[in-house]
Design a protein around this motif. Structure first.
Motif, PDB file in Angstrom:
ATOM      1  N   GLY A  86       3.100  17.103 -42.475  1.00 57.61           N
ATOM      2  CA  GLY A  86       3.522  17.679 -43.753  1.00 57.61           C
ATOM      3  C   GLY A  86       2.370  17.969 -44.690  1.00 57.61           C
ATOM      4  O   GLY A  86       2.581  18.286 -45.869  1.00 57.61           O
ATOM      5  N   ARG A  87       1.146  17.904 -44.186  1.00 60.19           N
ATOM      6  CA  ARG A  87      -0.028  18.067 -45.055  1.00 60.19           C
ATOM      7  C   ARG A  87      -0.124  19.465 -45.655  1.00 60.19           C
ATOM      8  O   ARG A  87      -0.519  19.619 -46.809  1.00 60.19           O
ATOM      9  CB  ARG A  87      -1.309  17.771 -44.263  1.00 60.19           C
ATOM     10  CG  ARG A  87      -1.452  16.327 -43.783  1.00 60.19           C
ATOM     11  CD  ARG A  87      -1.971  15.406 -44.877  1.00 60.19           C
ATOM     12  NE  ARG A  87      -2.176  14.058 -44.377  1.00 60.19           N
ATOM     13  CZ  ARG A  87      -3.270  13.625 -43.775  1.00 60.19           C
ATOM     14  NH1 ARG A  87      -4.277  14.477 -43.575  1.00 60.19           N
ATOM     15  NH2 ARG A  87      -3.382  12.380 -43.364  1.00 60.19           N
ATOM     16  N   ALA A  92       5.647  15.613 -46.142  1.00 58.17           N
ATOM     17  CA  ALA A  92       5.581  14.501 -45.195  1.00 58.17           C
ATOM     18  C   ALA A  92       6.034  15.003 -43.833  1.00 58.17           C
ATOM     19  O   ALA A  92       6.462  16.161 -43.686  1.00 58.17           O
ATOM     20  CB  ALA A  92       6.467  13.343 -45.665  1.00 58.17           C
ATOM     21  N   ASN A  93       5.944  14.146 -42.844  1.00 63.35           N
ATOM     22  CA  ASN A  93       6.478  14.431 -41.515  1.00 63.35           C
ATOM     23  C   ASN A  93       7.892  14.989 -41.663  1.00 63.35           C
ATOM     24  O   ASN A  93       8.703  14.469 -42.431  1.00 63.35           O
ATOM     25  CB  ASN A  93       6.477  13.127 -40.703  1.00 63.35           C
ATOM     26  CG  ASN A  93       7.159  13.262 -39.369  1.00 63.35           C
ATOM     27  OD1 ASN A  93       8.383  13.316 -39.286  1.00 63.35           O
ATOM     28  ND2 ASN A  93       6.383  13.279 -38.314  1.00 63.35           N
ATOM     29  N   LEU A  97      11.319  13.750 -43.654  1.00 63.72           N
ATOM     30  CA  LEU A  97      11.983  14.466 -44.747  1.00 63.72           C
ATOM     31  C   LEU A  97      13.489  14.520 -44.516  1.00 63.72           C
ATOM     32  O   LEU A  97      14.270  14.378 -45.460  1.00 63.72           O
ATOM     33  CB  LEU A  97      11.422  15.885 -44.875  1.00 63.72           C
ATOM     34  CG  LEU A  97       9.974  16.023 -45.335  1.00 63.72           C
ATOM     35  CD1 LEU A  97       9.582  17.492 -45.372  1.00 63.72           C
ATOM     36  CD2 LEU A  97       9.759  15.378 -46.701  1.00 63.72           C
ATOM     37  N   MET A  98      13.898  14.748 -43.275  1.00 65.13           N
ATOM     38  CA  MET A  98      15.328  14.768 -42.960  1.00 65.13           C
ATOM     39  C   MET A  98      15.929  13.380 -43.146  1.00 65.13           C
ATOM     40  O   MET A  98      17.072  13.248 -43.633  1.00 65.13           O
ATOM     41  CB  MET A  98      15.543  15.262 -41.529  1.00 65.13           C
ATOM     42  CG  MET A  98      17.007  15.489 -41.165  1.00 65.13           C
ATOM     43  SD  MET A  98      17.794  16.745 -42.214  1.00 65.13           S
ATOM     44  CE  MET A  98      19.316  17.033 -41.331  1.00 65.13           C
ATOM     45  N   LYS A 175      13.582  16.174 -54.701  1.00 61.07           N
ATOM     46  CA  LYS A 175      12.868  15.399 -53.686  1.00 61.07           C
ATOM     47  C   LYS A 175      13.757  15.089 -52.480  1.00 61.07           C
ATOM     48  O   LYS A 175      13.264  14.882 -51.369  1.00 61.07           O
ATOM     49  CB  LYS A 175      12.330  14.100 -54.284  1.00 61.07           C
ATOM     50  CG  LYS A 175      13.403  13.133 -54.783  1.00 61.07           C
ATOM     51  CD  LYS A 175      12.785  11.892 -55.392  1.00 61.07           C
ATOM     52  CE  LYS A 175      13.831  10.927 -55.935  1.00 61.07           C
ATOM     53  NZ  LYS A 175      14.734  10.409 -54.893  1.00 61.07           N
ATOM     54  N   ASP A 176      15.059  15.024 -52.701  1.00 62.43           N
ATOM     55  CA  ASP A 176      15.993  14.755 -51.607  1.00 62.43           C
ATOM     56  C   ASP A 176      16.150  15.960 -50.683  1.00 62.43           C
ATOM     57  O   ASP A 176      16.600  15.817 -49.538  1.00 62.43           O
ATOM     58  CB  ASP A 176      17.377  14.381 -52.147  1.00 62.43           C
ATOM     59  CG  ASP A 176      17.339  13.170 -53.067  1.00 62.43           C
ATOM     60  OD1 ASP A 176      16.515  12.271 -52.816  1.00 62.43           O
ATOM     61  OD2 ASP A 176      18.131  13.141 -54.030  1.00 62.43           O
ATOM     62  N   LEU A 177      15.801  17.133 -51.180  1.00 63.75           N
ATOM     63  CA  LEU A 177      16.045  18.384 -50.472  1.00 63.75           C
ATOM     64  C   LEU A 177      14.766  19.018 -49.924  1.00 63.75           C
ATOM     65  O   LEU A 177      14.773  20.175 -49.516  1.00 63.75           O
ATOM     66  CB  LEU A 177      16.739  19.378 -51.406  1.00 63.75           C
ATOM     67  CG  LEU A 177      18.117  18.933 -51.920  1.00 63.75           C
ATOM     68  CD1 LEU A 177      18.522  19.764 -53.135  1.00 63.75           C
ATOM     69  CD2 LEU A 177      19.167  19.044 -50.833  1.00 63.75           C
ATOM     70  N   LEU A 178      13.675  18.251 -49.900  1.00 64.98           N
ATOM     71  CA  LEU A 178      12.389  18.798 -49.482  1.00 64.98           C
ATOM     72  C   LEU A 178      12.416  19.347 -48.059  1.00 64.98           C
ATOM     73  O   LEU A 178      11.751  20.338 -47.754  1.00 64.98           O
ATOM     74  CB  LEU A 178      11.295  17.730 -49.596  1.00 64.98           C
ATOM     75  CG  LEU A 178      10.656  17.571 -50.977  1.00 64.98           C
ATOM     76  CD1 LEU A 178       9.697  16.380 -50.975  1.00 64.98           C
ATOM     77  CD2 LEU A 178       9.935  18.852 -51.384  1.00 64.98           C
TER      78      LEU A 178
END
Length: 242
Positions: A86-87, A92-93, A97-98, A175-178
């Motif tokens: 996720g860089r 993030a990975n 995220l899921m 942030k929950d939907l990234l």
């Protein structure tokens, strides 16, 4: 055999012919008047089943990428790096995220890890895995993953992205939907890269026909996956004709 640019255009046309997010399951999920958090949890857990395999697809595509296509191998490396870390998106990975999304919905780690995919979901997973693991079917795996799979989340006709609507309906934070916002941006470029790649890979009529079938078939498998969810989770709701 089609000329390369005409073949590329045909691949893209095939993708846009039936984006599976048009399935009537989605209007139910995004109904602001009757939010159904239990349904969203079930659909999200099922979505996790396909998410956790995506890195495997990209790893195999990178490993088996022909040496005479270094541009595409580099692009796959960047894709692989982003999926794992996720860089590039400063997130993030992607599996992580899921998992964050699931936690925001109130799904426990134990519930998530105990889940098994529906038969229609397994069919989609297995088709892509078999293709990317077979060097002789590399062009098929690339078409199935880099065009059809990456292209399922394109929002070109939507006034507002679906994940934004879900956030409003279910009170989810950004942030929950990234997982979804990151892919909404990245998948546009990934599809274009996939179109370039498959157009270069297919050097005869048979390969072109097989790649076109892979895009169409994978899109159908996505639609059938959502239909499987509909039948499993919404059987008492009226099905809207597609």
């Amino acid at each position: 055999m089609l000329e390369k640019s005409a073949f590329r255009a045909k691949l893209e046309e095939t993708l846009h012919h039936h984006i599976s997010k048009k399935h009537p399951l989605f209007p139910i999920l995004m109904n602001g008047e009757k939010p159904d958090i239990e349904l969203l949890r079930k659909v999200a857990i099922e979505g996790y089943q396909i998410t956790k395999y995506f890195l495997d697809y990209i790893e195999h595509l990178f490993f088996y990428c022909p040496k005479d296509l270094p541009r595409h191998k580099r692009r796959l490396l960047f894709n692989l790096f982003e999926e794992e870390t996720g860089r590039l998106s400063k997130s993030a990975n992607h599996v992580e995220l899921m998992e964050r999304f699931l936690k925001a919905l109130g799904v426990s780690d134990a519930e998530r890890d105990a889940a098994t995919p529906l038969p229609t979901t397994s069919a989609l997973i297995d088709y892509r895995l078999a293709a990317v693991k077979d060097p002789a079917r590399y062009h098929i795996g690339a078409a199935a993953v880099m065009i059809a799979s990456e292209g399922q989340n394109l929002e070109s006709t939507a006034i507002e992205a679906r994940h934004s609507i879900l956030g409003k309906v279910y009170g989810l934070a950004e942030k929950d939907l990234l997982f979804f916002s990151v892919h909404a941006k990245e998948d546009i470029a990934h599809v274009q890269q996939g179109l370039d790649m498959v157009a270069d890979l297919c050097v005869d009529q048979q390969m072109q026909e097989e790649a076109l079938f892979a895009v169409d078939h994978t899109s159908n498998l996505f639609y059938q996956m959502y239909e499987g969810m509909y039948q499993a989770f919404c059987i008492n709701r009226p099905l809207v004709a597609c």
